[in-house]
Enzyme design. Structure first.
Site, PDB file in Angstrom:
ATOM      1  N   CYS A   1       0.805  -1.223   0.000  1.00  0.00           N
ATOM      2  CA  CYS A   1       0.000   0.000   0.000  1.00  0.00           C
ATOM      3  C   CYS A   1       0.842   1.279   0.000  1.00  0.00           C
ATOM      4  CB  CYS A   1      -0.938  -0.007   1.195  1.00  0.00           C
ATOM      5  SG  CYS A   1      -2.063  -1.425   1.222  1.00  0.00           S
TER       6      CYS A   1
ATOM      7  N   HIS B   1      -3.484   7.076   3.298  1.00  0.00           N
ATOM      8  CA  HIS B   1      -3.787   5.715   2.862  1.00  0.00           C
ATOM      9  C   HIS B   1      -5.163   5.288   3.365  1.00  0.00           C
ATOM     10  CE1 HIS B   1      -3.696   1.539   2.070  1.00  0.00           C
ATOM     11  NE2 HIS B   1      -3.330   1.157   3.282  1.00  0.00           N
TER      12      HIS B   1
ATOM     13  N   ASN C   1     -10.035  -0.852   0.860  1.00  0.00           N
ATOM     14  CA  ASN C   1      -8.600  -0.624   0.792  1.00  0.00           C
ATOM     15  C   ASN C   1      -8.127  -1.032  -0.601  1.00  0.00           C
ATOM     16  OD1 ASN C   1      -5.799  -0.767   0.927  1.00  0.00           O
ATOM     17  ND2 ASN C   1      -5.754  -1.693   2.959  1.00  0.00           N
TER      18      ASN C   1
END
Length: 328
Positions: free
Chosen positions: A116, A255, A285
């Site tokens: 990520c 994020h 996500n």
């Protein structure tokens, strides 16, 4: 710290059309809409069609970013692709994207193993390419197809992740005082988020497939503890290096791991939560693409204005994290 005269000239996003609600997941997993929303803030996510790959999303996100930047494909000097769900181990996904776009003179780079945090690393690499003069226009694309690497039988990972791509075009900044003002990166080795098999340590074979070792494994408690500690600290470090405080920052593009993590990070920073746009509630996500989805939201909706300071910050498996502090 010497600022880098680099600006984000345009952004774009691609979302697969297949919307996967929590109720749909609850049909096959021991979970519920209420359980997922309370623990993650996620209500739905997107899944890529089975006949498409990550590079297809990259290409689809690149076109609106180039259009927003007023940049023709033929003028792209470098392409940086950030993904941990590449089309295949070889050849390069960035090269596949380059060929599909027709950006035939572009250099290609792949950022793959920060999960990520790939997107932030790719933006930093792109900024350095512009600053050094190696490229005048850099197309940075972050994309992940997490639906391909999460176990359909594991609610711990299956409910969190979605598929998406985001892109940004980087060029030189000419207005004094603007550009990439500061940055911070860090890491600490952990196997609490991993895909165990498929590499040289555990090559693909009948046993690794039978043991489901090609799927993403995640320790949620460790992720929470590390993210809520390292993301705010990294933001503080990057803004300090830029000569700013968090009160000077208008936008926090963080994020999109989990709504509760974003809120906890903002609370630790002592900054109003509404300065951090949210997409995790409807996208989940999206890995490398997560910060790009909120970055695009800020740029496309016109909330990022000339002179605004903003940060782009993410943490990924490894653990690796990073923050970039820009002035538009």
């Amino acid at each position: 710290m010497t600022p880098l005269p680099v600006r984000i000239a345009g952004t774009g996003v691609h979302l697969p059309p297949d919307v996967v609600t929590n109720r749909r997941l609850a049909e096959t997993l021991d979970t519920s809409d209420e359980w997922i929303v309370n623990r993650t803030g996620i209500r739905e996510r997107r899944w890529l069609a089975p006949d498409l790959a990550t590079s297809d999303m990259c290409v689809a996100a690149a076109h609106p970013a180039l259009a927003a930047a007023g940049c023709a494909v033929r003028d792209v000097d470098a392409i940086v692709v950030a993904t941990y769900t590449y089309d295949q181990p070889l050849p390069s996904t960035a090269l596949i994207v380059k060929e599909a776009l027709g950006a035939f003179r572009a250099l290609t780079f792949d950022i793959t193993q920060a999960a990520c945090a790939n997107g932030v690393q790719a933006l930093f690499l792109g900024s350095l390419l512009v600053r050094t003069g190696a490229a005048r226009r850099v197309l940075v694309i972050a994309a992940d197809s997490a639906s391909r690497v999460t176990d359909p039988e594991d609610r711990t990972t299956r409910v969190f992740f979605g598929d998406a791509a985001g892109a940004a075009v980087l060029t030189g900044a000419t207005t004094p005082g603007t550009g990439l003002l500061g940055w911070d990166f860090g890491a600490e080795l952990s196997y609490d988020v991993e895909i165990p098999a498929g590499g040289s340590r555990q090559p693909a074979g009948a046993t690794t497939f039978a043991d489901r070792r090609h799927y993403l494994k995640m320790n949620g408690r460790t992720v929470w503890d590390t993210a809520t500690r390292c993301l705010p600290d990294s933001v503080l470090n990057a803004t300090a290096k830029a000569g700013l405080t968090v009160d000077d920052v208008a936008h926090f593009f963080l994020h999109q791991a989990n709504l509760n993590i974003v809120r906890a990070a903002m609370d630790k920073l002592g900054v109003p939560r509404d300065r951090a746009p949210i997409t995790v509630d409807r996208l989940g996500n999206t890995g490398s693409a997560g910060v790009f989805t909120v970055l695009h939201k800020g740029f496309s909706e016109g909330t990022v204005r000339p002179g605004d300071a903003f940060v782009v910050s993410a943490i990924g498996a490894g653990f690796q994290w990073g923050t970039l502090c820009f002035r538009a």
